[in-house]
Design an enzyme around this catalytic site. Structure first.
Site, PDB file in Angstrom:
ATOM      1  N   LYS A   1       0.857  -1.190   0.000  1.00 41.07           N
ATOM      2  CA  LYS A   1       0.000   0.000   0.000  1.00 41.07           C
ATOM      3  C   LYS A   1       0.890   1.236   0.000  1.00 41.07           C
ATOM      4  O   LYS A   1       1.805   1.367   0.830  1.00 41.07           O
ATOM      5  CB  LYS A   1      -0.849  -0.032   1.278  1.00 41.07           C
TER       6      LYS A   1
HETATM    7  C1  E4P Z   1      -8.208   1.048   3.924  1.00 43.71           C
HETATM    8  O1  E4P Z   1      -7.475   0.806   3.029  1.00 43.71           O
HETATM    9  C2  E4P Z   1      -8.149   2.293   4.716  1.00 43.71           C
HETATM   10  O2  E4P Z   1      -6.961   2.327   5.398  1.00 43.71           O
HETATM   11  C3  E4P Z   1      -9.328   2.350   5.630  1.00 43.71           C
HETATM   12  O3  E4P Z   1     -10.459   1.856   4.954  1.00 43.71           O
HETATM   13  C4  E4P Z   1      -9.578   3.703   6.213  1.00 43.71           C
HETATM   14  O4  E4P Z   1     -10.781   3.682   6.927  1.00 43.71           O
HETATM   15  P1  E4P Z   1     -11.187   4.835   7.963  1.00 43.71           P
HETATM   16  O5  E4P Z   1     -11.491   6.078   7.199  1.00 43.71           O
HETATM   17  O6  E4P Z   1     -12.406   4.288   8.662  1.00 43.71           O
HETATM   18  O7  E4P Z   1     -10.021   4.988   8.889  1.00 43.71           O
END
Ligand code: E4P
Length: 217
Positions: free
Chosen positions: A83
């Protein structure tokens, strides 16, 4: 639509995997920090439970530092998807890594044009954050629809991984829009199973059965 779980909690991952519906896992530095474990040890535990894409995020911010960090993560296991944040440095790293065959998930995407750049850089997945947009009164799902249109227009193979999901309506709308995948917190995965009419219907079926002479054999 592929269902990923959005957590670094191994207990939640085990429970979701036992449901038989899990295609992959996404983590981020905040989720990993909450677990208070060594990152590599945590990834090893997740890799044992889920045979699918596991997103592990870099914490470097400069291209020349992101690339070796991403290579190290990718070398852990073929299921690791690295990521990388949607920044200039991040996308330059994605370009290099995608040419090497490293799978990437470009995260922190908040606009259709950012998603266009991620696809052009060769990202495997792009993660648009719908909940965080809704939080600031911008329709997160409209972003998903726009990205899907752009990707269809040009035949990009980057998959849209809907992120920052807060409730079952986000999942419904992601599926209606035709998103490739959604990464869903454990609580919301559980909510997807529930319907009061299912509970009442089952209760009535069993009450009728048990109060009759009907037998299984
Ligand atoms: C996923 O890839 C993200 O890190 C995550 O969905 C972020 O979610 P949030 O906005 O609830 O922290």
């Amino acid at each position: 639509m592929k269902i990923f779980i959005d957590t670094a909690n191994i207990g939640e991952i085990r429970k979701a995997a036992a449901m038989g519906l899990l295609d992959g896992v996404t983590t981020n530095p905040s989720l990993v920090a909450k677990e208070g474990k060594n990152f590599r040890q945590l990834l090893a535990e997740i890799l044992e439970v889920v045979d699918g894409p596991i997103s592990a995020e870099v914490v470097s911010t400069k291209t020349e530092e992101i690339i070796p960090e991403a290579r190290d993560l990718a070398a852990i296991h073929p299921n690791i998807v690295v990521k990388i944040p949607l920044t200039k440095d991040g996308l330059a790293a994605v370009r290099t890594l995608s040419r090497e065959g490293v799978k990437t998930n470009v995260t922190l995407c908040f606009s259709p044009t950012q998603a266009l750049l991620a696809a052009k850089a060769g990202a495997t997945y792009v993660s648009p954050f719908v909940g965080r947009l809704d939080d600031v009164s911008i329709d997160g799902m409209e972003l998903i629809r726009r990205i899907l249109t752009i990707y269809r227009n040009y035949g990009f193979t980057t998959e849209v991984l809907v992120a920052s999901i807060r409730h079952p309506i986000h999942v419904l709308e992601a599926a209606l829009a035709g998103a490739h995948a959604a990464t869903i917190p454990f609580k919301v995965i559980e909510q997807l199973f529930r319907h009061p009419l299912t509970d009442i219907g089952l209760e009535n079926f069993l009450r009728d059965w048990n109060s009759s002479q009907a037998k299984l054999v």
